[in-house]
Design an enzyme around this catalytic site. Structure first.
Site, mmCIF file in Angstrom:
data_model
loop_
_atom_site.group_PDB
_atom_site.id
_atom_site.type_symbol
_atom_site.label_atom_id
_atom_site.label_comp_id
_atom_site.label_asym_id
_atom_site.label_seq_id
_atom_site.Cartn_x
_atom_site.Cartn_y
_atom_site.Cartn_z
ATOM 1 N N HIS A 198 -13.340 -0.631 35.273
ATOM 2 C CA HIS A 198 -14.368 -1.286 36.077
ATOM 3 C C HIS A 198 -13.800 -2.320 37.045
ATOM 4 O O HIS A 198 -14.533 -3.173 37.540
ATOM 5 C CB HIS A 198 -15.420 -1.925 35.161
ATOM 6 C CG HIS A 198 -16.183 -0.915 34.349
ATOM 7 N ND1 HIS A 198 -16.881 -1.211 33.202
ATOM 8 C CD2 HIS A 198 -16.348 0.425 34.538
ATOM 9 C CE1 HIS A 198 -17.433 -0.110 32.720
ATOM 10 N NE2 HIS A 198 -17.122 0.888 33.497
ATOM 11 N N CYS B 142 -12.735 -2.696 55.977
ATOM 12 C CA CYS B 142 -11.410 -2.090 56.129
ATOM 13 C C CYS B 142 -10.765 -1.885 54.748
ATOM 14 O O CYS B 142 -11.400 -2.049 53.721
ATOM 15 C CB CYS B 142 -10.533 -2.926 57.064
ATOM 16 S SG CYS B 142 -9.926 -4.463 56.340
ATOM 17 N N THR C 44 -16.787 -2.138 22.084
ATOM 18 C CA THR C 44 -17.678 -1.624 23.124
ATOM 19 C C THR C 44 -18.956 -1.083 22.504
ATOM 20 O O THR C 44 -18.916 -0.470 21.440
ATOM 21 C CB THR C 44 -17.002 -0.543 24.006
ATOM 22 O OG1 THR C 44 -17.980 -0.025 24.923
ATOM 23 C CG2 THR C 44 -16.410 0.598 23.199
HETATM 24 P P1 OAD Z 1 -21.311 -4.684 25.623
HETATM 25 O O1 OAD Z 1 -21.690 -6.107 25.840
HETATM 26 O O2 OAD Z 1 -22.292 -3.640 25.952
HETATM 27 O O3 OAD Z 1 -20.916 -4.478 24.104
HETATM 28 C C1 OAD Z 1 -20.090 -5.360 23.428
HETATM 29 C C2 OAD Z 1 -19.839 -4.799 22.055
HETATM 30 O O4 OAD Z 1 -18.894 -5.625 21.414
HETATM 31 C C3 OAD Z 1 -21.071 -4.725 21.167
HETATM 32 O O5 OAD Z 1 -21.161 -3.421 20.606
HETATM 33 C C4 OAD Z 1 -20.801 -5.774 20.085
HETATM 34 O O6 OAD Z 1 -21.294 -5.376 18.806
HETATM 35 C C5 OAD Z 1 -19.298 -5.794 20.060
HETATM 36 N N1 OAD Z 1 -18.704 -7.066 19.625
HETATM 37 C C6 OAD Z 1 -19.221 -8.317 19.699
HETATM 38 N N2 OAD Z 1 -18.371 -9.204 19.199
HETATM 39 C C7 OAD Z 1 -17.278 -8.522 18.797
HETATM 40 C C8 OAD Z 1 -16.035 -8.891 18.190
HETATM 41 N N3 OAD Z 1 -15.736 -10.160 17.916
HETATM 42 N N4 OAD Z 1 -15.151 -7.897 17.920
HETATM 43 C C9 OAD Z 1 -15.439 -6.605 18.202
HETATM 44 N N5 OAD Z 1 -16.576 -6.210 18.755
HETATM 45 C C10 OAD Z 1 -17.486 -7.155 19.061
HETATM 46 O O7 OAD Z 1 -19.930 -4.484 26.393
HETATM 47 P P2 OAD Z 1 -19.250 -3.142 26.899
HETATM 48 O O8 OAD Z 1 -19.429 -2.039 25.945
HETATM 49 O O9 OAD Z 1 -17.879 -3.508 27.318
HETATM 50 O O10 OAD Z 1 -19.843 -2.723 33.215
HETATM 51 O O11 OAD Z 1 -20.112 -2.853 28.197
HETATM 52 C C11 OAD Z 1 -19.738 -1.826 29.032
HETATM 53 C C12 OAD Z 1 -20.020 -2.159 30.461
HETATM 54 O O12 OAD Z 1 -21.373 -2.575 30.628
HETATM 55 C C13 OAD Z 1 -19.248 -3.339 31.015
HETATM 56 O O13 OAD Z 1 -17.942 -3.018 31.384
HETATM 57 C C14 OAD Z 1 -20.069 -3.712 32.214
HETATM 58 C C15 OAD Z 1 -21.469 -3.581 31.646
HETATM 59 O O14 OAD Z 1 -22.414 -3.122 32.529
HETATM 60 C C16 OAD Z 1 -19.704 -3.086 34.485
HETATM 61 O O15 OAD Z 1 -19.700 -4.254 34.833
HETATM 62 C C17 OAD Z 1 -19.542 -1.950 35.424
HETATM 63 ZN ZN ZN Z 2 -11.399 -6.126 56.500
#
Ligand code: OAD
Ligand code: ZN
Length: 245
Positions: free
Chosen positions: A119, A130, A189
Site C-alpha cells: 500500500h 509528472c 491483519t
Molecule cells: P486492520 O486494522 O483491519 O486489522 C488489524 C488486525 O490486527 C486486527 O485483525 C486485529 O485483531 C489485529 N491486532 C490488533 N492488535 C494486534 C497485536 N498486538 N498483534 C497482532 N495482531 C493484532 O489492519 P489491516 O488488516 O492491516 O489500507 O488493514 C488492511 C488495510 O486496510 C490497510 O493497509 C489500509 C486499510 O484500509 C490502505 O490504506 C490502502
Molecule cells: Zn510534477
C-alpha cells in the site's frame, strides 16, 4: 499463555522460503493505531472522507493535514520486538520476504531488507502530474499542500487510496512470492482488504503451510494450518527462544 504448537515451530524452522505477511496489528504495540477494531483509526476519521482520490481532488489541504498528523504520529515510533525478530529471521533463510500492508516503514526501520510495501509508504511523496517521486521525512511539512519541485503540480502521499488499484508490479511480485513460498506467517491483519487478503489463500492453494498470529479470529482463521490467538510481540518473544537459543 498460549504456546506455539511444536509442529508449527518445526514448520518455521524447516522452511526454505518464508513469506511474512503483515498488517496494522504488527505495529499496534509500537503505538500505531490499527484501522479496524477498538481505537481503530477509521473510527475517529472516516477514511472515505480522507483516503480517496475524490477527497483529495475536493480538498487536498484537508487530506494533507490528516497525513501530516499521521506522519507526526509515526515519526518518533520505534519498531517493536516483532518487527525486530522478523528482521533477524531474514538472515536465517535462503529466501525470506516481508509483504506488508503497512505504510509506516517500521519493517525497514527494524532492518528488514526485502520488504514489499503493498500500500505504499507514508514517507514518500509523488507528483499528481509528472513522474516525480521522492522520499520526504519532513515533520511537520512546511508547505501544505506540498507542490512538485519539477512542475509545481500538487504532490500526494505515495500510498494506495480506497478505490485505487495496487501497483501492478508490486502486486505481481507479492503473488509470485506467495505462490512459491513453503511457509507463510500472517501477522496482525484483519484479512478483509483485497487483494492482500487473498495472498494466504494463494500460498495455501500452492501447498504452503500458513500460520496466522492475531488476538482475534479473522476470515482466514479457519483455512490456515495454525491460527494462534497471540499478540505479535508475545509471539515474537516465544519464537525467538526457539530460533535463537
Ligand atoms: P486492520 O486494522 O483491519 O486489522 C488489524 C488486525 O490486527 C486486527 O485483525 C486485529 O485483531 C489485529 N491486532 C490488533 N492488535 C494486534 C497485536 N498486538 N498483534 C497482532 N495482531 C493484532 O489492519 P489491516 O488488516 O492491516 O489500507 O488493514 C488492511 C488495510 O486496510 C490497510 O493497509 C489500509 C486499510 O484500509 C490502505 O490504506 C490502502
Ligand atoms: Zn510534477
Amino acid at each position: 499463555m498460549k504456546e506455539i504448537p511444536e509442529e508449527a515451530i518445526k514448520a518455521i524452522k524447516e522452511a526454505n522460503k518464508l513469506v511474512v505477511l503483515t498488517g496494522a496489528g504488527i505495529s499496534a504495540e509500537s503505538g500505531v493505531p490499527t484501522f479496524r477494531g477498538k481505537n481503530g483509526l477509521w473510527k475517529r476519521f472516516r477514511p472515505e472522507e480522507l483516503a480517496t482520490p475524490t477527497a483529495f481532488k475536493k480538498d487536498p489541504k484537508l487530506v494533507w493535514e490528516w497525513y501530516n498528523w499521521r506522519r507526526g504520529l509515526i515519526a518518533p515510533i520505534e519498531p517493536n520486538e516483532a518487527h525486530r525478530l522478523i528482521a533477524e529471521m531474514e538472515k536465517l533463510y535462503p529466501e525470506f520476504i516481508v509483504i506488508t500492508q503497512n505504510i509506516d516503514g517500521l519493517h525497514k526501520k527494524a532492518g528488514s531488507k526485502k520488504v514489499i510495501e503493498l500500500h505504499g509508504n507514508i514517507w514518500r511523496v509523488k507528483c499528481t502530474k509528472c513522474k516525480f517521486k521522492e522520499e520526504n521525512r519532513q515533520v511537520p511539512l512546511k508547505e501544505l499542500p506540498p507542490k512538485c519541485p519539477k512542475c509545481q503540480s500538487l504532490l500526494r502521499p505515495d500510498v494506495v487510496w480506497f478505490g485505487e488499484p495496487l501497483d501492478k508490479e508490486v502486486l505481481e511480485e507479492a503473488i509470485f512470492h506467495s505462490e512459491t513460498c513453503d511457509l507463510m506467517l500472517v501477522i496482525g491483519t484483519s484479512a478483509v482488504v483485497q487483494p492482500a487478503a487473498s495472498l494466504p489463500l494463494i500460498a495455501k492453494n500452492k501447498g504452503a503451510k500458513v500460520i496466522e498470529v492475531n488476538p482475534e479470529i479473522t476470515p482466514i482463521s479457519a483455512i490456515v494450518d495454525w491460527s494462534l490467538r497471540l499478540k505479535a510481540v508475545e509471539f515474537a518473544q516465544k519464537l525467538r527462544e526457539h530460533l535463537f537459543s
